[in-house]
Design an enzyme around this catalytic site. Sequence first.
Site, PDB file in Angstrom:
ATOM      1  CG  HIS A 160      -2.113  -0.878   1.092  1.00 25.94           C
ATOM      2  ND1 HIS A 160      -3.352  -0.661   0.474  1.00 25.94           N
ATOM      3  CD2 HIS A 160      -2.234  -2.382   1.153  1.00 25.94           C
ATOM      4  CE1 HIS A 160      -4.208  -1.651   0.495  1.00 25.94           C
ATOM      5  NE2 HIS A 160      -3.347  -2.853   0.777  1.00 25.94           N
ATOM      6  CB  THR A 161       4.367   1.963  -0.541  1.00 27.59           C
ATOM      7  OG1 THR A 161       4.524   1.002  -1.544  1.00 27.59           O
ATOM      8  CG2 THR A 161       4.530   1.412   0.706  1.00 27.59           C
ATOM      9  CG  ASP A 162       0.594   1.221  -5.294  1.00 28.25           C
ATOM     10  OD1 ASP A 162      -0.209   1.323  -4.534  1.00 28.25           O
ATOM     11  OD2 ASP A 162       0.331   0.261  -6.330  1.00 28.25           O
ATOM     12  N   GLY A 166      -7.941 -14.110  -8.852  1.00 31.48           N
ATOM     13  CA  GLY A 166      -8.524 -13.969  -7.447  1.00 31.48           C
ATOM     14  C   GLY A 166      -7.229 -14.766  -6.826  1.00 31.48           C
ATOM     15  CB  SER A 168      -2.248  -8.138 -10.384  1.00 33.50           C
ATOM     16  OG  SER A 168      -2.905  -6.723 -11.008  1.00 33.50           O
ATOM     17  CG  ASP A 210      -1.479  -4.665  -9.248  1.00 28.28           C
ATOM     18  OD1 ASP A 210      -0.375  -4.685  -8.366  1.00 28.28           O
ATOM     19  OD2 ASP A 210      -2.614  -4.328  -8.923  1.00 28.28           O
TER      20      ASP A 210
HETATM   21  C1  GLA Z   1      -3.412  -4.069  -4.957  1.00 25.06           C
HETATM   22  C2  GLA Z   1      -3.430  -2.849  -5.712  1.00 25.06           C
HETATM   23  C3  GLA Z   1      -1.854  -2.147  -6.001  1.00 25.06           C
HETATM   24  C4  GLA Z   1      -1.235  -1.890  -4.422  1.00 25.06           C
HETATM   25  C5  GLA Z   1      -1.368  -3.321  -3.830  1.00 25.06           C
HETATM   26  C6  GLA Z   1      -1.220  -3.234  -2.351  1.00 25.06           C
HETATM   27  O1  GLA Z   1      -2.644  -5.031  -5.595  1.00 25.06           O
HETATM   28  O2  GLA Z   1      -3.757  -3.015  -7.115  1.00 25.06           O
HETATM   29  O3  GLA Z   1      -1.986  -0.973  -6.313  1.00 25.06           O
HETATM   30  O4  GLA Z   1      -1.702  -0.919  -3.874  1.00 25.06           O
HETATM   31  O5  GLA Z   1      -2.875  -3.913  -3.842  1.00 25.06           O
HETATM   32  O6  GLA Z   1       0.312  -2.924  -2.103  1.00 25.06           O
END
Ligand code: GLA
Length: 383
Positions: free
Chosen positions: A33-35, A122, A126, A172
């Site tokens: 959750h840094t992006d 799922g 991604s 992703d």
């Molecule tokens: C999902 C989102 C990414 C990223 C991650 C957590 O995969 O699609 O953009 O935020 O969660 O790091």
Amino acid sequence: MKESLAASFEKIFGRKPEVMAQAPGRIEFIGNHTDYNGGLVMGVAIDKVVMAALAKRNDGKLCFARAKYGDKVFVDVSDLKKQPKNLNWVNYPLGVFKFLVESGMEAGCGFDMLDCSNLPSGAGLSSSAAIELSSAFAMSKLYGFETDLKSLVKIGKKCENEFVGMPCGILDQGVSGYGKKNSIVYIDCLVEEFANYPLPPDCRFWLFNSTKKHALVDGLYAARHNECMEAAKILSGNGEQKPLRKFSIEDLEAAKHKMPDVVYRRAKHVIEENSRVAKAKELLLSGDISGVGKLLNASHESSRRLFENSCDELDFLVDTVSPMKGVYGARLSGGGFGGAVMALTDDTFTESDAARAAETYEKRFGQKPAVFACASGDGAKLV
Ligand code: GLA
């Protein structure tokens, strides 16, 4: 896979595809959750892909077909609106098409499209980014649209954010686009810069997909996103809002009394996770993989305690796998709230070790996790 997709295309549409492209799934290596906070993140493109096949039509319709279900969905080129929930699978290629057109692609006619995949959906790998990137490559080639990789990656993200409605960052799509076999993708999301660094030759990736389903679009991910934005807003004070990346842990401590405790903990996770990613890059480059493994474990601990996007199933998998012989470290990979745990191991960790971990999990949760050994793979390309 290419031959069978071409054969299915011909069967469904009565002619051969004109272009084909593929894009890989990804493992989130570290940087949780840094992006979308302008932070740092590392991912690995894997050797499982989505492949898209396209051919032009001579009317103004886009036709999206699914071989597995034998259905077709038609959309008018002049009316590119979001499809309802039951047709959500169409929204990924459709959104990409819409934003390609908006960025200058001239589509004088429609197309027929079919894709196929060996990437489990799922599973926290991604598959949606893989659909977006393979579509973007195939569509731009089909219409002769000259563009570059970064623009296609950004169109994939825009599709998620503004068409599908998922407030994700660029991890992703960035990894699916910039992946390279035997290397890691390092992303500085603030300046949107992508780099590849070599992976040590003896390391392996294992994915343990918990049987718990994650519901990204359905709220929890968006709730975390909002909490991070709230922290950034409070930290920015009266000035222009800056992303969390711009703040240090000292800034956060100084403003702790101004925010709810939950918001403070989300921000602490993100700020410290950025430091872990920077450190992991340093250790990776110096060959200290055990050190990298410890950071992976620390990242999971922070997700568990501070960001609270883990769950019993993922914690149990991490606790089971990380002390095993041959394992450098393990952590949840992706959005969280279910989904998959990734373990980084050396080459002495075997199928039977993975099966042992899966059995331990089954004893506790009554169901085996799906286990995949993943190799790194190349990013999106025409095939
Ligand atoms: C999902 C989102 C990414 C990223 C991650 C957590 O995969 O699609 O953009 O935020 O969660 O790091």
